[in-house]
Design a protein around this motif. Structure first.
Motif, mmCIF file in Angstrom:
data_model
loop_
_atom_site.group_PDB
_atom_site.id
_atom_site.type_symbol
_atom_site.label_atom_id
_atom_site.label_comp_id
_atom_site.label_asym_id
_atom_site.label_seq_id
_atom_site.Cartn_x
_atom_site.Cartn_y
_atom_site.Cartn_z
ATOM 1 N N UNK A 176 0.989 -0.833 -0.223
ATOM 2 C CA UNK A 176 -0.354 0.215 -0.091
ATOM 3 C C UNK A 176 1.054 1.378 0.208
ATOM 4 N N UNK A 177 0.383 2.009 -0.945
ATOM 5 C CA UNK A 177 1.017 3.142 -0.502
ATOM 6 C C UNK A 177 1.589 4.360 0.374
ATOM 7 N N UNK A 178 2.997 4.530 0.706
ATOM 8 C CA UNK A 178 3.390 5.132 2.397
ATOM 9 C C UNK A 178 3.356 6.388 2.293
ATOM 10 N N UNK A 179 3.190 6.725 1.153
ATOM 11 C CA UNK A 179 3.699 8.627 1.085
ATOM 12 C C UNK A 179 5.309 8.893 0.724
ATOM 13 N N UNK A 180 5.512 8.091 0.437
ATOM 14 C CA UNK A 180 7.342 8.172 0.202
ATOM 15 C C UNK A 180 7.229 8.228 -1.383
ATOM 16 N N UNK A 181 8.362 8.807 -1.510
ATOM 17 C CA UNK A 181 9.079 9.233 -3.179
ATOM 18 C C UNK A 181 8.206 7.461 -3.669
ATOM 19 N N UNK A 182 8.304 7.157 -4.487
ATOM 20 C CA UNK A 182 7.796 6.270 -5.714
ATOM 21 C C UNK A 182 6.592 5.672 -5.452
ATOM 22 N N UNK A 183 6.233 5.772 -3.729
ATOM 23 C CA UNK A 183 5.362 4.717 -3.637
ATOM 24 C C UNK A 183 4.022 4.719 -4.064
ATOM 25 N N UNK A 184 3.393 5.704 -5.194
ATOM 26 C CA UNK A 184 2.548 5.756 -5.729
ATOM 27 C C UNK A 184 1.472 6.118 -5.258
ATOM 28 N N UNK A 185 1.574 7.381 -4.241
ATOM 29 C CA UNK A 185 0.648 7.982 -3.065
ATOM 30 C C UNK A 185 -0.534 8.613 -4.214
ATOM 31 N N UNK A 186 0.473 9.414 -5.364
ATOM 32 C CA UNK A 186 -0.156 10.051 -6.482
ATOM 33 C C UNK A 186 -2.073 10.043 -6.471
ATOM 34 N N UNK A 187 -2.065 8.199 -6.474
ATOM 35 C CA UNK A 187 -3.564 7.767 -7.339
ATOM 36 C C UNK A 187 -4.432 7.567 -5.780
ATOM 37 N N UNK A 188 -3.700 8.409 -5.000
ATOM 38 C CA UNK A 188 -4.890 8.524 -4.173
ATOM 39 C C UNK A 188 -5.705 8.934 -3.779
ATOM 40 N N UNK A 189 -5.983 9.435 -4.908
ATOM 41 C CA UNK A 189 -7.389 10.373 -4.647
ATOM 42 C C UNK A 189 -9.254 10.297 -4.104
ATOM 43 N N UNK A 190 -8.862 11.620 -3.693
ATOM 44 C CA UNK A 190 -10.419 11.874 -2.451
ATOM 45 C C UNK A 190 -11.520 11.050 -3.576
ATOM 46 N N UNK A 191 -12.181 9.551 -3.192
ATOM 47 C CA UNK A 191 -13.246 9.023 -3.246
ATOM 48 C C UNK A 191 -14.740 9.218 -2.244
ATOM 49 N N UNK A 192 -15.361 8.391 -2.903
ATOM 50 C CA UNK A 192 -16.939 8.651 -1.943
ATOM 51 C C UNK A 192 -16.750 6.514 -1.724
ATOM 52 N N UNK A 193 -16.540 6.631 -0.353
ATOM 53 C CA UNK A 193 -17.143 5.138 0.001
ATOM 54 C C UNK A 193 -18.139 4.743 0.864
#
Length: 463
Positions: free
Chosen positions: A195-212
């Motif tokens: 799971x993305x951690x927020x570190x460089x290269x972890x892919x955190x940019x894809x964690x866009x706000x969604x409705x769940x």
């Protein structure tokens, strides 16, 4: 001979002196924790009904390290000692939860004439509500006194060939074992699935706000990890039963949208969570939701155009629930459900076992299956669900285990997929998840892990 008696007398005197010294100056008990051992104690301040407790795993009270008993020379002389009698410990008695309401039938597809005829037969309309999801009215009926539920279901079905009729079955949250938490044991387990951690290269940019969407018990919205969350909790508003507890719902909500940087950072802290409390307390011991309320809750979320719903609950198969699940899937909503904690030899439970639902089982940090997880051909995917660090109901955090806490990982993954590719159908979303899953059991799909362990690395393009 006198010299030998003198020697024995001297030794006896020395032994008595040492014994008396031990009586007068016994060592003080050690109160500190063992050096070098970090112990995390659960700091939830509600009653003992939370899913998990904290402790060091070393025994003793509250997880505290206890010194070993020291030798005492008094035992050599068998000196009498006072017996300390402790008050008997009252243990909670498990309350058997029935699988259905004892005198209720739920039906859809009944017209006014059918309902009027049932009233003449002694049935009482307890409630009726329009359900947009299924395009018609759902009715809850009280069965005439003296009539069995099977006979009642047959009588209602006979009034309309197009009606869907079933019992008002009960469903329960799927939290399981208590767990101790020591040092690294308190760490987040999301690294298991990349799971993305927020570190460089972890892919955190894809964690866009969604409705769940979430259908669960009550939630403590004032918990520190949820205080600033984008969360709305809807109450069905009946007020008939006792309010549900906050333990389960708070834990699941925190896993999804807990504040970043908190003790329980959410998988998608920027997401918007729309939760429905569909449960009520049963005999002050457990939380239950009936099928009538579950369908109403799902209908509320579909009206909000929610595209992914977390269902950390299980119960019997029910024709009304099945119809609602099929209708939700037809509208493009992805339903993610806990596989259940009834044990590896148990029958499949619902809604997880329905074809249109993604069934999630739980594994531990070593990728071993959770010992109480239900198995079967309907299992789709596995996710971390043993010793998951999440919010306790009142404050702080606890480790929790159960398929309830594995489901949110897959729900969050589905949300990411939909953010990247909004046009995906439920079938296409499931195919994407299964294709990227890490096969950890027998080659291909199996009854224990489904298609394998969730792999978030591919979801975020980082692996």
């Amino acid at each position: 001979m006198p010299s030998r008696l003198a020697a024995l007398s001297g030794r006896l005197s020395l032994l008595v002196a040492m014994t008396v010294a031990g009586t007068v100056a016994l060592p003080a008990p050690e109160r500190d924790f063992a050096p070098g051992v970090a112990v995390a104690l659960a700091d939830d301040d509600d009653d003992g009904g939370d899913d998990d407790g904290g402790g060091s795993g070393r025994g003793g009270r509250g997880g505290e390290w206890q010194p070993k008993a020291r030798g005492d020379l008094r035992s050599l002389f068998r000196w009498p000692s006072r017996e300390v009698r402790r008050a008997p410990v009252r243990r909670a008695v498990a309350v058997a939860v029935p699988d259905r309401a004892p005198n209720e039938i739920v039906a859809t597809g009944l017209d006014d004439d059918a309902i009027a005829g049932l009233a003449q037969d002694g049935f009482v309309v307890d409630d009726r509500v329009e359900i947009a999801l299924i395009g018609g009215e759902m009715v809850r009926l009280i069965v005439p006194q003296g009539m069995t539920l099977d006979a009642a279901r047959a009588a209602v079905s006979a009034r309309s060939a197009s009606a869907i009729v079933d019992f008002n079955h009960f469903y329960q949250p799927q939290a399981g074992d208590k767990a101790a938490c020591v040092r690294e044991g308190c760490a987040l387990v999301r690294h298991m699935v990349g799971w993305p951690t927020g570190e460089a290269g972890s892919g955190v940019a894809c964690l866009k706000p969604q409705r769940i969407g979430l259908i669960d018990t009550a939630i403590n919205a004032k918990h520190t990890v949820l205080a600033n969350a984008r969360m709305e909790v809807l109450d069905l508003g009946d007020g008939d039963g006792a309010p549900s507890g906050e333990q389960h719902g708070t834990a699941v909500a925190a896993l999804l949208v807990g504040a970043p940087g908190s003790r329980v950072p959410g998988l998608l802290p920027g997401a918007e969570l729309i939760a429905v409390d569909a449960f009520q307390r049963f005999r002050k011991s457990t939380d239950i939701a009936n099928v009538y309320d579950l369908v109403r809750a799902l209908d509320l979320l579909i009206k909000r155009d929610i595209k992914v719903v977390n269902l950390s609950l299980t119960g019997p198969e029910n024709q009304i629930l099945k119809r609602a699940v099929e209708a939700a899937a037809d509208r493009g909503t992805i339903l993610v459900a806990a596989a259940g904690n009834d044990g590896p030899n148990a029958k499949p439970v619902y809604p997880a076992a329905y074809e249109d639902v993604i069934a999630v089982t739980a594994v531990d940090k070593a990728r071993n299956p959770y010992r109480r997880a239900v198995r079967g051909d309907h299992i789709d995917i596995a996710a971390p669900g043993v010793g998951v660090w999440t919010a306790a109901s009142i404050s702080g955090a606890r480790q929790k285990s159960g398929t309830s806490f594995a489901a949110p990982f897959v729900t969050a993954a589905v949300s990411i997929l939909l953010a990247e590719k909004p046009g995906l159908s439920p079938q296409e979303v499931e195919a994407e998840l299964m294709k990227s899953a890490e096969d950890i059991g027998k080659p291909g799909k199996d009854a224990i892990y489904g298609w394998g362990l969730l792999n978030a690395r591919t979801l975020c393009g980082s692996g």
